[in-house]
Design an enzyme around this catalytic site. Sequence first.
Site, PDB file in Angstrom:
ATOM      1  N   ASP A   7     -21.958  38.443  -2.023  1.00  0.00           N
ATOM      2  CA  ASP A   7     -20.811  37.601  -1.700  1.00  0.00           C
ATOM      3  C   ASP A   7     -20.453  36.612  -2.813  1.00  0.00           C
ATOM      4  O   ASP A   7     -21.284  36.274  -3.663  1.00  0.00           O
ATOM      5  CB  ASP A   7     -21.113  36.788  -0.433  1.00  0.00           C
ATOM      6  CG  ASP A   7     -21.116  37.662   0.818  1.00  0.00           C
ATOM      7  OD1 ASP A   7     -21.111  38.893   0.670  1.00  0.00           O
ATOM      8  OD2 ASP A   7     -21.139  37.088   1.926  1.00  0.00           O
ATOM      9  N   HIS A  52     -25.996  36.786  -2.858  1.00  0.00           N
ATOM     10  CA  HIS A  52     -24.859  36.212  -3.572  1.00  0.00           C
ATOM     11  C   HIS A  52     -25.049  36.472  -5.062  1.00  0.00           C
ATOM     12  O   HIS A  52     -25.996  35.944  -5.657  1.00  0.00           O
ATOM     13  CB  HIS A  52     -24.758  34.705  -3.303  1.00  0.00           C
ATOM     14  CG  HIS A  52     -24.499  34.380  -1.857  1.00  0.00           C
ATOM     15  ND1 HIS A  52     -25.493  34.378  -0.907  1.00  0.00           N
ATOM     16  CD2 HIS A  52     -23.347  34.083  -1.212  1.00  0.00           C
ATOM     17  CE1 HIS A  52     -24.966  34.080   0.268  1.00  0.00           C
ATOM     18  NE2 HIS A  52     -23.671  33.902   0.124  1.00  0.00           N
TER      19      HIS A  52
HETATM   20 NI    NI Z   1     -19.536  33.350   0.973  1.00  0.00          NI
END
Ligand code: NI
Length: 528
Positions: free
Chosen positions: A339, A480
């Site tokens: 992400d 991430h």
């Molecule tokens: Ni996010």
Amino acid sequence: MAAISLQRKLTVSAALGLLLVPGCHSVEQALPYAEAIQLSPDTLENLATQTVSVQVDHSTVSYRYPVLGESHPLTIEARTTMAERQTAFLEDLPDHGDPALEQDVELLAVSEHVLGIRITADSSGTRGEHSASSTLWYDTAGGEVLPWTALFEDEASVEAAHLEVAKVLQEGYQLSNEQLPGLVGEVHARAAEEEDSVSAGASPPAEEPSEAAGEAAESPEGNAAETGDADLRDPEQAWEAAERWAASPLADLAFSTAGGLAVRMDPADVPSAGRVSEVLLPVEPEETEPVLSELGYHARSAAVAGHTDPEDLAFDGTLTAKGSTLDCQRLKCVALTFDDGPGEHTEELLDTLGEYDAKATFYILGSLVSEFPEVVERTHAEGHEMGNHTWKHDDLTTLSADGVTKDLERTDKAIAEVTGQAPPTLRPPYGALNGDVRKATPHPIILWDVDTMDWQSRDTAAVAGHALDETVPGSVVLFHDIHKSSVDAIPAVLEGLHAQGYHFVTVSDLFGLDGMTAGEVHTDARVG
Ligand code: NI
């Protein structure tokens, strides 16, 4: 029907005229053998293949599969077949030695009607060497991948082909009835029994069913093929028949240069063949013709015609490795998701994923697309998926309904400008959802079941530990890629999950996009 018969005749005479004659110089006492038509995919200029080799600890798995275009059924079936074997191999790995599994593909027949491939699998290690191969046939007309049984007119034809193999083994290789191996021996014995009962005319018909049932129950294999009457033109029945006949040497058949069949036998089953690495038995063209289905005729024509005219092919080899390549209904799959990017570490991550033939999903921010255009382009080109993670990471539940719609649309558009289509799924920042968000999105919503907490810990070992400890088949794992510590954890994650037999897929492949609807929330695709 008339047209088909004519075509059959022409094909046979062409095969006899062009190919049989040069083969007639064989030495008189030579054992009968067939020259199988099988070519390396390299011989087709416009056929792309993907080659992968992964070495983890002491084991090596490698494979090559044909890339026939976006989500081509034959690519998916070939790749999934290889993936199933790979998982079985890795799950049963001896803890010492250098076990290796090598899977490759050969072409058996290529034309506008049909594409036949052979998947070879050779394993070596402390349990000795082992080979297992199978064939797959793509029927252009039906757009389906079919097993070898679909090359035959009906199950009686499959039996007839086994009897031909028995005949070659008996007459050419001097095998006795008792020496006939496996299903060839079983079919031969059954036929002999039927012949006896017919010629004797003694056994009353009423006795036969109970006798047959008793035999089936005693059969040590349990699933030994009995005479069936499956409609082999029906794909489902052809696959069921292939399962019943799974132990047949015909499962690894090719066409011969003579226009018949080349049936590969285990040399251990044919003692008189001597010390040879392979035994390819010929079924002559005149014995082959009556047993083939229409697809079988197309396949044989394509095989003997050679693979010289790429214009006619049943695929577009110019497409790259986009789209689905694995059937996760049958496999141990996991979706790794990244992400908040793209970012400065994303390309390093793409390099790592490439080493494992791993596909991932990137929930990117629309506002970053123009900042990292090459990264977004490369992510797409390498077969990864990009999903909508909003324009600039706003909590969607704090926006008005109209604001949500505008944000998602703007982000969709930015991604579509690179990929040519709107992202297939949405992941809302913070996983924050309400009714407005669910109503506004045209996409299914994908959350996660494994949270590596990487944004918080920034600890590479801890991130990898979470992923390795908590992943189960069907998991969606959250990372991430804007954090270096997360990208650094991925080699260990891929290595560890690979060793457990996992395959790395996009969320679309994991869930199967067809089964999802807009606004629906999914966290994982665990079974049971
Ligand atoms: Ni996010």
